[in-house]
Design a protein around this motif. Structure first.
Motif, PDB file in Angstrom:
ATOM      1  N   LEU A  62      46.911  44.953  38.954  1.00 41.25           N
ATOM      2  CA  LEU A  62      45.868  44.435  39.451  1.00 41.25           C
ATOM      3  C   LEU A  62      45.633  43.808  40.925  1.00 41.25           C
ATOM      4  O   LEU A  62      46.303  42.800  40.871  1.00 41.25           O
ATOM      5  CB  LEU A  62      44.966  43.858  38.425  1.00 41.25           C
ATOM      6  CG  LEU A  62      43.417  43.854  38.590  1.00 41.25           C
ATOM      7  CD1 LEU A  62      42.694  45.070  38.312  1.00 41.25           C
ATOM      8  CD2 LEU A  62      42.785  42.629  37.597  1.00 41.25           C
ATOM      9  N   VAL A  63      44.889  44.453  41.897  1.00 43.77           N
ATOM     10  CA  VAL A  63      45.262  43.750  43.136  1.00 43.77           C
ATOM     11  C   VAL A  63      43.722  43.134  43.631  1.00 43.77           C
ATOM     12  O   VAL A  63      43.640  42.065  44.050  1.00 43.77           O
ATOM     13  CB  VAL A  63      45.237  44.989  44.032  1.00 43.77           C
ATOM     14  CG1 VAL A  63      45.062  44.739  45.566  1.00 43.77           C
ATOM     15  CG2 VAL A  63      46.485  45.685  44.083  1.00 43.77           C
ATOM     16  N   HIS A  64      42.521  43.730  42.910  1.00 45.26           N
ATOM     17  CA  HIS A  64      41.321  43.265  43.342  1.00 45.26           C
ATOM     18  C   HIS A  64      40.497  43.077  42.039  1.00 45.26           C
ATOM     19  O   HIS A  64      40.378  43.909  41.337  1.00 45.26           O
ATOM     20  CB  HIS A  64      40.838  44.574  44.331  1.00 45.26           C
ATOM     21  CG  HIS A  64      39.194  44.239  44.879  1.00 45.26           C
ATOM     22  ND1 HIS A  64      39.182  44.153  46.283  1.00 45.26           N
ATOM     23  CD2 HIS A  64      38.267  43.980  44.405  1.00 45.26           C
ATOM     24  CE1 HIS A  64      37.989  43.743  46.633  1.00 45.26           C
ATOM     25  NE2 HIS A  64      37.214  43.746  45.360  1.00 45.26           N
ATOM     26  N   LEU A  65      40.209  41.956  42.018  1.00 44.77           N
ATOM     27  CA  LEU A  65      39.274  41.510  40.584  1.00 44.77           C
ATOM     28  C   LEU A  65      38.143  40.670  41.254  1.00 44.77           C
ATOM     29  O   LEU A  65      37.927  39.653  41.711  1.00 44.77           O
ATOM     30  CB  LEU A  65      40.206  40.436  39.664  1.00 44.77           C
ATOM     31  CG  LEU A  65      39.317  40.181  38.754  1.00 44.77           C
ATOM     32  CD1 LEU A  65      39.013  41.148  37.664  1.00 44.77           C
ATOM     33  CD2 LEU A  65      40.529  39.072  37.682  1.00 44.77           C
ATOM     34  N   ASP A  66      36.840  41.444  40.979  1.00 38.82           N
ATOM     35  CA  ASP A  66      35.564  40.891  41.564  1.00 38.82           C
ATOM     36  C   ASP A  66      34.715  40.795  40.295  1.00 38.82           C
ATOM     37  O   ASP A  66      34.340  41.646  39.960  1.00 38.82           O
ATOM     38  CB  ASP A  66      34.963  41.561  42.769  1.00 38.82           C
ATOM     39  CG  ASP A  66      33.796  41.070  43.317  1.00 38.82           C
ATOM     40  OD1 ASP A  66      33.368  39.802  42.865  1.00 38.82           O
ATOM     41  OD2 ASP A  66      33.281  41.677  44.602  1.00 38.82           O
ATOM     42  N   LEU A  67      34.579  39.459  39.693  1.00 33.45           N
ATOM     43  CA  LEU A  67      33.617  39.249  38.578  1.00 33.45           C
ATOM     44  C   LEU A  67      32.317  38.058  39.029  1.00 33.45           C
ATOM     45  O   LEU A  67      31.815  37.711  38.544  1.00 33.45           O
ATOM     46  CB  LEU A  67      34.246  38.714  37.578  1.00 33.45           C
ATOM     47  CG  LEU A  67      35.619  39.327  37.060  1.00 33.45           C
ATOM     48  CD1 LEU A  67      36.253  38.699  35.875  1.00 33.45           C
ATOM     49  CD2 LEU A  67      35.165  40.728  36.463  1.00 33.45           C
ATOM     50  N   GLY A  68      32.310  38.170  40.412  1.00 31.79           N
ATOM     51  CA  GLY A  68      31.427  37.070  40.784  1.00 31.79           C
ATOM     52  C   GLY A  68      30.018  37.512  40.653  1.00 31.79           C
ATOM     53  O   GLY A  68      29.669  38.589  40.363  1.00 31.79           O
ATOM     54  N   SER A  69      28.970  36.665  40.653  1.00 33.14           N
ATOM     55  CA  SER A  69      27.731  36.352  40.389  1.00 33.14           C
ATOM     56  C   SER A  69      27.161  37.277  39.073  1.00 33.14           C
ATOM     57  O   SER A  69      26.784  38.218  38.986  1.00 33.14           O
ATOM     58  CB  SER A  69      27.102  37.396  41.535  1.00 33.14           C
ATOM     59  OG  SER A  69      27.205  36.617  42.856  1.00 33.14           O
ATOM     60  N   ASN A  70      27.908  36.604  38.011  1.00 29.50           N
ATOM     61  CA  ASN A  70      27.560  37.034  36.646  1.00 29.50           C
ATOM     62  C   ASN A  70      27.141  35.836  35.721  1.00 29.50           C
ATOM     63  O   ASN A  70      26.779  34.586  36.422  1.00 29.50           O
ATOM     64  CB  ASN A  70      28.548  37.850  36.011  1.00 29.50           C
ATOM     65  CG  ASN A  70      28.652  39.404  36.600  1.00 29.50           C
ATOM     66  OD1 ASN A  70      27.859  39.955  36.061  1.00 29.50           O
ATOM     67  ND2 ASN A  70      29.897  39.588  37.311  1.00 29.50           N
ATOM     68  N   GLN A  71      27.233  35.776  34.377  1.00 30.14           N
ATOM     69  CA  GLN A  71      27.107  34.711  33.484  1.00 30.14           C
ATOM     70  C   GLN A  71      28.197  34.467  32.934  1.00 30.14           C
ATOM     71  O   GLN A  71      28.297  33.857  31.729  1.00 30.14           O
ATOM     72  CB  GLN A  71      25.981  35.000  32.676  1.00 30.14           C
ATOM     73  CG  GLN A  71      24.598  35.783  33.209  1.00 30.14           C
ATOM     74  CD  GLN A  71      23.854  34.763  34.084  1.00 30.14           C
ATOM     75  OE1 GLN A  71      23.771  33.537  33.572  1.00 30.14           O
ATOM     76  NE2 GLN A  71      23.245  34.726  35.021  1.00 30.14           N
ATOM     77  N   LEU A  72      29.308  34.773  33.582  1.00 25.02           N
ATOM     78  CA  LEU A  72      30.694  34.428  32.545  1.00 25.02           C
ATOM     79  C   LEU A  72      31.011  33.115  32.342  1.00 25.02           C
ATOM     80  O   LEU A  72      30.603  32.162  33.279  1.00 25.02           O
ATOM     81  CB  LEU A  72      31.860  35.074  33.481  1.00 25.02           C
ATOM     82  CG  LEU A  72      31.861  36.545  33.547  1.00 25.02           C
ATOM     83  CD1 LEU A  72      32.741  37.188  34.436  1.00 25.02           C
ATOM     84  CD2 LEU A  72      32.125  37.117  32.273  1.00 25.02           C
ATOM     85  N   ASN A  73      31.471  32.655  31.141  1.00 25.46           N
ATOM     86  CA  ASN A  73      31.729  31.245  31.098  1.00 25.46           C
ATOM     87  C   ASN A  73      33.173  31.309  30.342  1.00 25.46           C
ATOM     88  O   ASN A  73      33.945  32.030  30.304  1.00 25.46           O
ATOM     89  CB  ASN A  73      30.717  30.713  30.210  1.00 25.46           C
ATOM     90  CG  ASN A  73      30.641  31.560  28.929  1.00 25.46           C
ATOM     91  OD1 ASN A  73      31.282  32.137  28.175  1.00 25.46           O
ATOM     92  ND2 ASN A  73      29.324  31.517  28.372  1.00 25.46           N
ATOM     93  N   GLY A  74      33.339  30.057  29.757  1.00 29.59           N
ATOM     94  CA  GLY A  74      34.586  29.885  29.183  1.00 29.59           C
ATOM     95  C   GLY A  74      35.516  28.873  30.221  1.00 29.59           C
ATOM     96  O   GLY A  74      35.155  28.782  31.380  1.00 29.59           O
TER      97      GLY A  74
END
Ligand SMILES: *[C@@H]1O[C@H](CO)[C@@H](O)[C@H](O)[C@H]1NC(C)=O
Ligand SMILES: *[C@@H]1O[C@H](CO)[C@@H](O)[C@H](O)[C@H]1NC(C)=O
Ligand SMILES: *[C@@H]1O[C@H](CO)[C@@H](O)[C@H](O)[C@H]1NC(C)=O
Ligand SMILES: *[C@@H]1O[C@H](CO)[C@@H](O)[C@H](O)[C@H]1NC(C)=O
Ligand SMILES: *[C@@H]1O[C@H](CO)[C@@H](O)[C@H](O)[C@H]1NC(C)=O
Length: 436
Positions: free
Chosen positions: A280-292
């Protein structure tokens, strides 16, 4: 605006794509010597090109002339036509910057049914019925800011496609599955900014390597069935209306290099199985409601270069040290207000955009005003709120706190002012009425 500029500077072009260079090159004489030779002979083309290779099928030549594509020179290059005798046939056609008076007729398309690759770029023309022979032959179909009134049913008839690319052209369809369910060879699909609605398909072609449905209106959750795609390298669902949690089996996508799910409403934690994706080179999870908490294993991902977790609801202590962060090309973590960094591991100068932790691992919240002159806390705050420099940091903190602190009074004052002026107006009106 861009579209109108392009349609007014109209011209219709045949561009020669380099799609099948090796296949064609082996059928003729070695390419390094043929290609320059053809180029130098081109001032007197018809006779010389007939002498070296068969000419284009007369029906196809007429079709090109009808499309105002210049045919005084042989439109075939080794890569755009086959080498059949007595006549060659077009394999690849790219129409660029069409004018509004250009029309594709069924007759033209029928004579072009040998095409395996068809591209429209800035060709604002209405779609028409494609003859089934052309639909079946196409392996690659591209429309960028071009075909108008595209429908899912129209696209679904290209059942032999391996590559489908639509960008900026709205597609009328109830769901993506209408388009893809019959495409058994599909490897790459991009439907970018095409006003897609509905849910993500449950059934996926296992050959898929590239899926980009970014900037649409897709809703629902990410189906677990997607994680069966062992060959998938690029997955981009960013800027949709997706909800739900990330599938726990996401890590089964072992070929994945790019995962972009930014700007949706996905919640829940980052699944631990992501640690199983080696490349994995590119991980974009920005601007969500992720928590933990942010999992520590991310810092063990050797290939990672782009990591965006900004504007989520992560909490706890950031598990990354300075050397890991410096090795990334892009790292974004701001906008997670319950997340903090350990000041003995990360420094203020890194401008992470999150607050430093206290000794219990909780963010040291910036005080509501920025008037504190104690050097330590001002520096900490700068680092805590900043993205790119101390001053920006202070602005950010002010913005964050000011939304509630400043705008509240402003709105009240505005309301009072409006009410007062309304009352004055009514009084004046009544006085005038009375005088009259
Ligand atoms: C199409 O138009 C654009 C903008 O006017 C221009 O930049 C581009 O070179 C044109 N393409 C061709 C193949 O003529
Ligand atoms: C297209 O697909 C059909 C079956 O759907 C198949 O019979 C045919 O050979 C394919 N044509 C090409 C050119 O791949
Ligand atoms: C994913 O799609 C978005 C929106 O179209 C785009 O900005 C972004 O560059 C894409 N990401 C990748 C890795 O291609
Ligand atoms: C930083 O973290 C990485 C990954 O966890 C680790 O391999 C490395 O030794 C750490 N570097 C320092 C200076 O602590
Ligand atoms: C910060 O890091 C230091 C050194 O690694 C460690 O001793 C301390 O417990 C950490 N503090 C928090 C709040 O995690």
């Amino acid at each position: 605006m861009r579209a109108s500029i392009i349609t007014t500077t109209t011209s219709f072009f045949l561009l020669l794509l380099l799609l099948y260079p090796t296949a064609i090159a082996t059928a003729t004489t070695p390419p390094p010597s043929t290609k320059p030779a053809v180029a130098t002979e081109s001032p007197s083309p018809p006779s010389t090109s007939t002498s070296t290779s068969p000419t284009l099928d007369p029906n196809q030549l007429r079709a090109l002339q009808f499309l105002h594509i210049p045919t005084t020179q042989d439109p075939c290059t080794p890569s755009t036509c086959d080498t059949t005798v007595p006549f060659r046939h077009l394999l690849s056609l790219r129409l660029t910057n069409c004018s509004s008076d250009h029309r594709l007729s069924t007759t033209i398309l029928s004579s072009l049914s040998t095409l395996t690759s068809l591209t429209f770029l800035n060709c604002h023309i209405p779609i028409i019925h494609f003859p089934s022979s052309l639909s079946a032959n196409l392996h690659s179909f591209t429309s960028i800011n071009s075909l108008q009134r595209l429908t899912g049913v129209f696209l679904s008839r290209f059942h032999n496609l391996t590559h489908l690319y639509i960008s900026g052209d709205p597609i009328k369809v109830s769901g993506v599955h209408v388009i893809t369910s019959k495409m058994k060879s599909l490897k790459t699909i991009t439907l970018f900014n095409t006003h897609l609605i509905g849910y993500l398909p449950k059934d996926w072609n296992p050959k898929l390597t590239h899926i980009d449905f970014s900037k649409n209106k897709l809703k629902g959750t990410i189906p677990t069935s997607l994680t069966l795609l062992k060959n998938l390298q690029v997955l981009n669902f960013s800027s949709n209306n997706l909800i739900g949690a990330l599938p726990n089996s996401l890590g089964a996508l072992t070929s994945l290099k790019t995962l972009s799910l930014s700007s949706n409403s996905i919640h829940g934690p980052i699944p631990g199985s992501i640690s199983d994706i080696p490349g994995l080179v590119h991980l974009d999870l920005g601007s969500n409601q992720l928590n933990g908490v942010i999992p520590e294993f991310i810092s063990e991902m050797k290939e990672l270069k782009y990591l965006n977790l900004e504007n989520n609801k992560f909490h706890g202590v950031l598990p990354f040290n300075a050397s890991f962060i410096k090795n990334l090309d892009v790292f974004k973590i701001n906008g997670n207000y319950d997340l903090c960094y350990n000041s003995s591991v990360n420094s203020v100068e890194m401008n992470l955009g999150i607050a430093p932790c206290d000794k219990h691992g909780m963010p040291i919240l910036p005080p509501p005003s920025e008037t504190d002159t104690s050097s330590y806390s001002v520096d900490d705050l700068g680092g805590g709120g900043g993205e790119s420099g101390g001053n920006d940091g202070d602005d950010d903190v002010e913005k964050k706190n000011g939304v509630h602190v400043n705008r509240g009074p402003n709105k009240v004052i505005l309301g009072v002012a409006i009410a007062l002026s309304a009352m004055v107006f009514i009084v004046i009106f009544l006085v005038l009425l009375f005088v009259c």
